[in-house]
Scaffold this motif. Structure first.
Motif, PDB file in Angstrom:
ATOM      1  N   TYR A 136       1.180  -1.187  -0.302  1.00  0.00           N
ATOM      2  CA  TYR A 136       0.499  -0.122  -0.308  1.00  0.00           C
ATOM      3  C   TYR A 136       1.320   1.475   0.100  1.00  0.00           C
ATOM      4  O   TYR A 136       1.621   1.511   0.783  1.00  0.00           O
ATOM      5  CB  TYR A 136      -0.391   0.275   1.152  1.00  0.00           C
ATOM      6  N   CYS A 137       0.427   2.656  -0.453  1.00  0.00           N
ATOM      7  CA  CYS A 137       0.840   3.119  -1.171  1.00  0.00           C
ATOM      8  C   CYS A 137       0.174   4.157   0.173  1.00  0.00           C
ATOM      9  O   CYS A 137      -0.960   4.448  -0.011  1.00  0.00           O
ATOM     10  CB  CYS A 137       1.190   4.229  -1.479  1.00  0.00           C
ATOM     11  N   ALA A 138       0.492   4.660   0.881  1.00  0.00           N
ATOM     12  CA  ALA A 138      -0.028   6.616   2.301  1.00  0.00           C
ATOM     13  C   ALA A 138       0.516   8.138   1.640  1.00  0.00           C
ATOM     14  O   ALA A 138       1.782   7.828   1.651  1.00  0.00           O
ATOM     15  CB  ALA A 138      -0.426   5.557   3.125  1.00  0.00           C
ATOM     16  N   GLY A 139      -0.201   9.025   1.838  1.00  0.00           N
ATOM     17  CA  GLY A 139       0.226  10.020   1.791  1.00  0.00           C
ATOM     18  C   GLY A 139       0.372  10.510   3.365  1.00  0.00           C
ATOM     19  O   GLY A 139      -1.655  10.654   3.459  1.00  0.00           O
ATOM     20  N   GLY A 140       0.787  11.785   3.605  1.00  0.00           N
ATOM     21  CA  GLY A 140       0.663  11.925   4.683  1.00  0.00           C
ATOM     22  C   GLY A 140       1.301  13.850   4.268  1.00  0.00           C
ATOM     23  O   GLY A 140       2.280  14.107   4.401  1.00  0.00           O
ATOM     24  N   TRP A 141       0.315  15.157   4.928  1.00  0.00           N
ATOM     25  CA  TRP A 141       0.751  16.580   4.810  1.00  0.00           C
ATOM     26  C   TRP A 141       1.844  17.022   5.254  1.00  0.00           C
ATOM     27  O   TRP A 141       1.755  16.827   6.628  1.00  0.00           O
ATOM     28  CB  TRP A 141      -0.499  17.093   4.338  1.00  0.00           C
ATOM     29  N   ARG A 142       3.254  16.592   4.964  1.00  0.00           N
ATOM     30  CA  ARG A 142       3.668  17.015   5.762  1.00  0.00           C
ATOM     31  C   ARG A 142       5.015  16.447   6.746  1.00  0.00           C
ATOM     32  O   ARG A 142       4.811  17.279   8.397  1.00  0.00           O
ATOM     33  CB  ARG A 142       3.937  18.724   5.957  1.00  0.00           C
ATOM     34  N   ILE A 143       4.453  15.059   7.025  1.00  0.00           N
ATOM     35  CA  ILE A 143       4.321  14.274   8.372  1.00  0.00           C
ATOM     36  C   ILE A 143       5.963  13.549   8.228  1.00  0.00           C
ATOM     37  O   ILE A 143       6.110  13.623   7.264  1.00  0.00           O
ATOM     38  CB  ILE A 143       3.261  13.257   8.470  1.00  0.00           C
ATOM     39  N   ASP A 144       6.203  13.559   9.580  1.00  0.00           N
ATOM     40  CA  ASP A 144       7.429  12.438   9.447  1.00  0.00           C
ATOM     41  C   ASP A 144       6.769  10.718   8.653  1.00  0.00           C
ATOM     42  O   ASP A 144       5.713  10.450   8.432  1.00  0.00           O
ATOM     43  CB  ASP A 144       8.188  12.166  10.050  1.00  0.00           C
ATOM     44  N   THR A 145       7.821  10.343   8.225  1.00  0.00           N
ATOM     45  CA  THR A 145       8.139   8.812   7.755  1.00  0.00           C
ATOM     46  C   THR A 145       6.737   8.183   7.958  1.00  0.00           C
ATOM     47  O   THR A 145       6.124   7.541   8.082  1.00  0.00           O
ATOM     48  CB  THR A 145       9.546   8.103   7.355  1.00  0.00           C
ATOM     49  N   ARG A 146       6.880   7.815   9.618  1.00  0.00           N
ATOM     50  CA  ARG A 146       6.455   7.165  10.638  1.00  0.00           C
ATOM     51  C   ARG A 146       5.058   7.512  11.152  1.00  0.00           C
ATOM     52  O   ARG A 146       4.792   7.628  12.621  1.00  0.00           O
ATOM     53  CB  ARG A 146       6.826   6.558  11.438  1.00  0.00           C
ATOM     54  N   GLY A 147       4.363   8.870  11.046  1.00  0.00           N
ATOM     55  CA  GLY A 147       3.764   9.795  10.985  1.00  0.00           C
ATOM     56  C   GLY A 147       2.178   9.320  10.452  1.00  0.00           C
ATOM     57  O   GLY A 147       2.245   7.967  10.577  1.00  0.00           O
TER      58      GLY A 147
END
Length: 120
Positions: free
Chosen positions: A94-105
């Motif tokens: 799975y890919c996932a996206g988070g706005w300006r989080i760290d990679t384990r956020g």
């Protein structure tokens, strides 16, 4: 509506390499940290690695040296390259996206997953 679409999965032989792609319909893709996760049958989902919005990467310790993540902001796409595939790499990725989080956020958006099956 945001969509993340993985592609490039399939059946491969142990020892082969594979590249997964994830195209995201994020308006400001370059501001998003993109992560890759996987879930093997009967196991919990695990972190594979991620690439921060400013370009640096982080990987699971168990996969370092075999996986590499890159991004092409002009194409709104993130890639996962896996070398020397093992049967234990069989999983849904799975890919996932988070706005300006760290990679384990905490990731806000997820793809539907791509099956990778490694045969011996």
């Amino acid at each position: 509506q945001v969509q993340l679409v993985e592609s490039g999965g399939g059946v491969v032989q142990a020892g082969d390499s594979l590249r997964l792609s994830c195209r995201a319909s994020l308006r400001t893709f370059s501001d998003y940290t993109m992560g890759w996760f996987r879930q093997a049958p009967g196991k919990e989902r695990e972190f594979v690695g991620g690439i921060r919005w400013y370009g640096t990467t982080a990987y699971a310790d168990s996969l370092k040296g075999r996986v590499y993540i890159t991004r092409d902001n002009a194409k709104n796409t993130v890639y996962l390259q896996i070398y020397n595939l093992k049967t234990a790499d069989t999983a849904i990725y799975y890919c996932a996206g988070g706005w300006r989080i760290d990679t384990r956020g905490k990731y806000d958006y997820w793809g539907q997953g791509a099956q990778v099956t490694v045969s011996s």
